[in-house]
Design a protein around this motif. Sequence first.
Motif, PDB file in Angstrom:
ATOM      1  N   ALA A   1      -5.903 -10.407   4.545  1.00 12.99           N
ATOM      2  CA  ALA A   1      -5.188  -9.436   3.707  1.00 12.99           C
ATOM      3  C   ALA A   1      -6.206  -8.669   2.869  1.00 12.99           C
ATOM      4  CB  ALA A   1      -4.168 -10.133   2.809  1.00 12.99           C
ATOM      5  N   THR A   2      -5.818  -7.460   2.510  1.00 12.99           N
ATOM      6  CA  THR A   2      -6.664  -6.581   1.705  1.00 12.99           C
ATOM      7  C   THR A   2      -5.901  -6.179   0.456  1.00 12.99           C
ATOM      8  OG1 THR A   2      -7.770  -5.746   3.691  1.00 12.99           O
ATOM      9  CG2 THR A   2      -7.971  -4.439   1.676  1.00 12.99           C
TER      10      THR A   2
ATOM     11  N   PRO B   1     -11.334  -1.898  -2.993  1.00 16.16           N
ATOM     12  CA  PRO B   1     -10.465  -2.945  -2.431  1.00 16.16           C
ATOM     13  C   PRO B   1     -11.270  -4.154  -1.974  1.00 16.16           C
ATOM     14  CG  PRO B   1     -10.702  -1.131  -0.881  1.00 16.16           C
ATOM     15  CD  PRO B   1     -11.364  -0.689  -2.146  1.00 16.16           C
ATOM     16  N   GLN B   2     -10.588  -5.299  -1.930  1.00 11.92           N
ATOM     17  CA  GLN B   2     -11.201  -6.547  -1.503  1.00 11.92           C
ATOM     18  C   GLN B   2     -10.393  -7.142  -0.363  1.00 11.92           C
ATOM     19  OE1 GLN B   2     -11.769  -9.321  -4.703  1.00 11.92           O
ATOM     20  NE2 GLN B   2     -13.028  -7.918  -5.936  1.00 11.92           N
ATOM     21  N   SER B   3     -11.078  -7.687   0.640  1.00 10.59           N
ATOM     22  CA  SER B   3     -10.452  -8.331   1.797  1.00 10.59           C
ATOM     23  C   SER B   3     -10.790  -9.816   1.776  1.00 10.59           C
ATOM     24  CB  SER B   3     -10.920  -7.696   3.111  1.00 10.59           C
ATOM     25  OG  SER B   3     -10.545  -6.333   3.175  1.00 10.59           O
TER      26      SER B   3
ATOM     27  N   ALA C   1     -14.215 -14.195   1.084  1.00  6.93           N
ATOM     28  CA  ALA C   1     -13.989 -12.792   0.745  1.00  6.93           C
ATOM     29  C   ALA C   1     -14.836 -11.964   1.697  1.00  6.93           C
ATOM     30  CB  ALA C   1     -14.366 -12.514  -0.707  1.00  6.93           C
ATOM     31  N   GLY C   2     -14.160 -11.302   2.633  1.00  4.94           N
ATOM     32  CA  GLY C   2     -14.879 -10.613   3.701  1.00  4.94           C
ATOM     33  C   GLY C   2     -15.533  -9.329   3.250  1.00  4.94           C
TER      34      GLY C   2
ATOM     35  N   LEU D   1      -3.361 -11.726  -4.505  1.00  9.73           N
ATOM     36  CA  LEU D   1      -3.407 -11.583  -3.047  1.00  9.73           C
ATOM     37  C   LEU D   1      -2.886 -12.879  -2.444  1.00  9.73           C
ATOM     38  CD1 LEU D   1      -4.373  -9.687  -0.733  1.00  9.73           C
ATOM     39  CD2 LEU D   1      -6.512 -10.959  -0.762  1.00  9.73           C
ATOM     40  N   ALA D   2      -1.927 -12.789  -1.502  1.00 13.63           N
ATOM     41  CA  ALA D   2      -1.302 -13.963  -0.889  1.00 13.63           C
ATOM     42  C   ALA D   2      -1.729 -14.066   0.564  1.00 13.63           C
ATOM     43  CB  ALA D   2       0.220 -13.881  -0.982  1.00 13.63           C
ATOM     44  N   LEU D   3      -2.118 -15.277   0.971  1.00 18.71           N
ATOM     45  CA  LEU D   3      -2.520 -15.568   2.338  1.00 18.71           C
ATOM     46  C   LEU D   3      -1.766 -16.799   2.815  1.00 18.71           C
ATOM     47  CD1 LEU D   3      -6.394 -15.204   1.922  1.00 18.71           C
ATOM     48  CD2 LEU D   3      -4.837 -13.495   2.858  1.00 18.71           C
ATOM     49  N   ARG D   4      -1.592 -16.880   4.125  1.00 13.93           N
ATOM     50  CA  ARG D   4      -0.906 -18.043   4.713  1.00 13.93           C
ATOM     51  C   ARG D   4      -1.412 -18.246   6.132  1.00 13.93           C
ATOM     52  NH1 ARG D   4       5.531 -19.242   4.926  1.00 13.93           N
ATOM     53  NH2 ARG D   4       5.005 -20.046   2.867  1.00 13.93           N
TER      54      ARG D   4
END
Length: 295
Positions: free
Chosen positions: A130-131, A106-108, A170-171, A139-142
């Motif tokens: 988000a992960t 997985p990627q965060s 990308a954490g 992957l959606a971020l806001r």
Amino acid sequence: MRTTAQRAALLAAGLPLLIAASPSPSPSPSPSPSVSSGPSVAGTAKPVTDAGTSFLTAIALGSGQSADVAASTGDYLYWAFGAAEGQTTTVDVTVTLPPSADRHGPQSWSVELFDGLRRRQSCTSGPQDATAETAAGTLALRCSLRQIRSWAEPWSGDPLPGTYYVRLTAGQVPQNDLGLAARVQLRLTSKGGAGNAQPEDGELRAPLVPPVNAGSPAAAAAPAATATAAPSDRAVAPVEEETHWYSAPFQGRNTRWFWTLGGGILAALAGVLGYCLTRHPRHPRRAPGGPGAAL
């Protein structure tokens, strides 16, 4: 000399030929669509295809403008935009992840907003972090910035008008996934203006808690209590304060003089009492041997 009948016959015979030989009017050309060479309307500007790698190299974005960038997993991406007083800006980010067959876990991802002083601003709504699982494709971020204020206290971190920065990172990414190709789509949306900003004196535009009709009787009152209650249109008489014989001297303008005189008397008594308690009696010295001593 031709007669009138002959002239009429010749005219009737030549009229169709004249009509056929006359040029037909050309059809009016249809108006061709005009191509606007002026600036594009806000919200329809050409997407930006690049991103900065630090605050100093951040790519500027306009209100409503989007960015479509091909990036590598693990890169730091920076954009900059301007915010005016009363505006509320929302940043929407969609990350197209590498193919699931190439990923190892997985990627965060995380999106952050900073003001001109590099102070991190809090988001009021949206998934800021988000992960994505290994099988996920996007992957959606806001992140919605707080309303821009025209003033702020020195100790507060309220957002002020100026330049703001968007940082996408990308954490937590597996080591083997660093450098994989990814695609980032970012869009800025701003609403509000100077008319929605708070005034300089800090007064609220509307009360935080609406009035609840204070003083009105309860809706679910008991019938018995309602029958014995006084009519609501009569004001309740104020309760008179109980007075005593010593109340008048200690009220109004005389209060200061009485307290001053009383305090002076108590201070004098305390001084006399302290002197009496601390004074030692004085005895006359006697000659050595006493009065009956031998000469």
